[in-house]
Design a protein around this motif. Structure first.
Motif, PDB file in Angstrom:
ATOM      1  N   MET A   1       0.834  -1.172   0.000  1.00  0.00           N
ATOM      2  CA  MET A   1       0.000   0.000   0.000  1.00  0.00           C
ATOM      3  C   MET A   1       0.886   1.246   0.000  1.00  0.00           C
ATOM      4  SD  MET A   1      -2.870   1.091   2.760  1.00  0.00           S
ATOM      5  CE  MET A   1      -4.413   1.155   1.920  1.00  0.00           C
ATOM      6  N   ASP A   2       0.523   2.219  -0.828  1.00  0.00           N
ATOM      7  CA  ASP A   2       1.273   3.468  -0.896  1.00  0.00           C
ATOM      8  C   ASP A   2       1.009   4.309   0.339  1.00  0.00           C
ATOM      9  OD1 ASP A   2       2.281   2.912  -3.426  1.00  0.00           O
ATOM     10  OD2 ASP A   2       0.534   3.790  -4.412  1.00  0.00           O
ATOM     11  N   ASN A   3       2.029   5.015   0.765  1.00  0.00           N
ATOM     12  CA  ASN A   3       1.832   5.984   1.833  1.00  0.00           C
ATOM     13  C   ASN A   3       1.437   7.301   1.190  1.00  0.00           C
ATOM     14  OD1 ASN A   3       2.542   4.256   3.932  1.00  0.00           O
ATOM     15  ND2 ASN A   3       4.722   4.640   3.619  1.00  0.00           N
ATOM     16  N   GLN A   4       0.212   7.731   1.435  1.00  0.00           N
ATOM     17  CA  GLN A   4      -0.312   8.962   0.849  1.00  0.00           C
ATOM     18  C   GLN A   4      -0.175  10.099   1.848  1.00  0.00           C
ATOM     19  OE1 GLN A   4      -1.402   9.199  -2.324  1.00  0.00           O
ATOM     20  NE2 GLN A   4      -0.906   7.055  -2.591  1.00  0.00           N
ATOM     21  N   THR A   5       0.226  11.250   1.351  1.00  0.00           N
ATOM     22  CA  THR A   5       0.313  12.424   2.211  1.00  0.00           C
ATOM     23  C   THR A   5      -1.060  13.060   2.339  1.00  0.00           C
ATOM     24  OG1 THR A   5       0.840  13.839   0.329  1.00  0.00           O
ATOM     25  CG2 THR A   5       2.695  12.871   1.511  1.00  0.00           C
ATOM     26  N   ALA A   6      -1.257  13.800   3.392  1.00  0.00           N
ATOM     27  CA  ALA A   6      -2.525  14.504   3.593  1.00  0.00           C
ATOM     28  C   ALA A   6      -2.730  15.493   2.455  1.00  0.00           C
ATOM     29  CB  ALA A   6      -2.516  15.240   4.927  1.00  0.00           C
ATOM     30  N   GLY A   7      -3.935  15.556   1.934  1.00  0.00           N
ATOM     31  CA  GLY A   7      -4.240  16.476   0.851  1.00  0.00           C
ATOM     32  C   GLY A   7      -3.858  15.980  -0.522  1.00  0.00           C
ATOM     33  N   ASN A   8      -3.484  14.702  -0.644  1.00  0.00           N
ATOM     34  CA  ASN A   8      -3.112  14.163  -1.950  1.00  0.00           C
ATOM     35  C   ASN A   8      -4.283  14.168  -2.921  1.00  0.00           C
ATOM     36  OD1 ASN A   8      -1.267  12.710  -3.808  1.00  0.00           O
ATOM     37  ND2 ASN A   8      -2.779  11.095  -3.565  1.00  0.00           N
ATOM     38  N   TYR A   9      -5.471  13.848  -2.420  1.00  0.00           N
ATOM     39  CA  TYR A   9      -6.657  13.774  -3.266  1.00  0.00           C
ATOM     40  C   TYR A   9      -7.543  14.986  -3.037  1.00  0.00           C
ATOM     41  CZ  TYR A   9      -5.322   8.849  -3.405  1.00  0.00           C
ATOM     42  OH  TYR A   9      -4.636   7.677  -3.553  1.00  0.00           O
ATOM     43  N   ASN A  10      -8.167  15.459  -4.117  1.00  0.00           N
ATOM     44  CA  ASN A  10      -9.164  16.521  -4.011  1.00  0.00           C
ATOM     45  C   ASN A  10     -10.443  16.051  -4.671  1.00  0.00           C
ATOM     46  OD1 ASN A  10      -7.656  18.573  -2.676  1.00  0.00           O
ATOM     47  ND2 ASN A  10      -6.529  18.884  -4.582  1.00  0.00           N
ATOM     48  N   TYR A  11     -11.572  16.441  -4.096  1.00  0.00           N
ATOM     49  CA  TYR A  11     -12.888  16.007  -4.560  1.00  0.00           C
ATOM     50  C   TYR A  11     -13.777  17.216  -4.811  1.00  0.00           C
ATOM     51  CZ  TYR A  11     -11.230  11.596  -2.633  1.00  0.00           C
ATOM     52  OH  TYR A  11     -10.491  10.479  -2.364  1.00  0.00           O
ATOM     53  N   ASP A  12     -14.770  17.044  -5.697  1.00  0.00           N
ATOM     54  CA  ASP A  12     -15.738  18.111  -5.931  1.00  0.00           C
ATOM     55  C   ASP A  12     -16.864  18.017  -4.892  1.00  0.00           C
ATOM     56  OD1 ASP A  12     -17.425  16.070  -6.819  1.00  0.00           O
ATOM     57  OD2 ASP A  12     -17.302  16.633  -8.924  1.00  0.00           O
ATOM     58  N   ASP A  13     -17.898  18.835  -5.069  1.00  0.00           N
ATOM     59  CA  ASP A  13     -18.987  18.905  -4.089  1.00  0.00           C
ATOM     60  C   ASP A  13     -19.802  17.622  -3.981  1.00  0.00           C
ATOM     61  OD1 ASP A  13     -18.248  21.484  -3.487  1.00  0.00           O
ATOM     62  OD2 ASP A  13     -19.698  22.394  -4.866  1.00  0.00           O
ATOM     63  N   ILE A  14     -19.760  16.767  -5.003  1.00  0.00           N
ATOM     64  CA  ILE A  14     -20.511  15.509  -4.929  1.00  0.00           C
ATOM     65  C   ILE A  14     -19.567  14.306  -4.811  1.00  0.00           C
ATOM     66  CG2 ILE A  14     -22.584  16.401  -6.049  1.00  0.00           C
ATOM     67  CD1 ILE A  14     -21.650  15.047  -8.648  1.00  0.00           C
ATOM     68  N   ASP A  15     -18.375  14.566  -4.303  1.00  0.00           N
ATOM     69  CA  ASP A  15     -17.379  13.547  -3.980  1.00  0.00           C
ATOM     70  C   ASP A  15     -16.786  12.804  -5.164  1.00  0.00           C
ATOM     71  OD1 ASP A  15     -17.376  14.125  -1.273  1.00  0.00           O
ATOM     72  OD2 ASP A  15     -19.036  12.750  -0.851  1.00  0.00           O
ATOM     73  N   ASN A  16     -16.766  13.409  -6.334  1.00  0.00           N
ATOM     74  CA  ASN A  16     -16.013  12.870  -7.462  1.00  0.00           C
ATOM     75  C   ASN A  16     -14.558  13.273  -7.297  1.00  0.00           C
ATOM     76  OD1 ASN A  16     -18.181  11.738  -8.947  1.00  0.00           O
ATOM     77  ND2 ASN A  16     -18.662  13.741  -9.802  1.00  0.00           N
ATOM     78  N   LEU A  17     -13.643  12.345  -7.521  1.00  0.00           N
ATOM     79  CA  LEU A  17     -12.212  12.659  -7.475  1.00  0.00           C
ATOM     80  C   LEU A  17     -11.895  13.628  -8.609  1.00  0.00           C
ATOM     81  CD1 LEU A  17      -9.399  11.980  -6.245  1.00  0.00           C
ATOM     82  CD2 LEU A  17      -9.213  10.219  -8.009  1.00  0.00           C
ATOM     83  N   ILE A  18     -11.245  14.742  -8.310  1.00  0.00           N
ATOM     84  CA  ILE A  18     -10.910  15.719  -9.349  1.00  0.00           C
ATOM     85  C   ILE A  18      -9.412  16.005  -9.434  1.00  0.00           C
ATOM     86  CG2 ILE A  18     -13.170  16.830  -9.384  1.00  0.00           C
ATOM     87  CD1 ILE A  18     -11.958  19.061  -7.605  1.00  0.00           C
TER      88      ILE A  18
END
Length: 94
Positions: free
Chosen positions: A1-18
């Motif tokens: 499993m990769d170690n992900q840093t905080a804030g790596n992923y961003n999502y829109d208002d309906i929780d789609n990965l953007i």
């Protein structure tokens, strides 16, 4: 499993990965039907088109400084992909 840093992923208002910073993905666009329309990385974008039934019919890859590469998909009535026509496939006039 990769170690992900905080804030790596961003999502829109309906929780789609953007956005996925670790993968270099700067933008992901979605259709109103919840399918990926376009993924953009630095110097590269991949766009998808779908038919009315939601089957993928086209993938367009754009790389800076290179010609666009298109892949066409032909699906059967059940939605299974029957034929993949890569960029080198050209229709000839009879």
């Amino acid at each position: 499993m990769d170690n992900q840093t905080a804030g790596n992923y961003n999502y829109d208002d309906i929780d789609n990965l953007i956005q996925d910073n670790a993968e270099g993905i700067t933008e992901i666009e979605w259709t109103v039907y919840g399918k990926v329309a376009k993924v953009t990385k630095t110097g590269v974008s991949v766009a998808y088109r779908y038919d009315a039934a939601g089957n993928r019919i086209l993938k367009k890859v754009q790389v800076d400084g290179q010609p666009d590469r298109l892949t066409h998909y032909v699906s059967g009535g059940s939605g299974n992909v029957l034929v993949v026509l890569p960029n080198w496939f050209k229709f000839s006039k009879a």
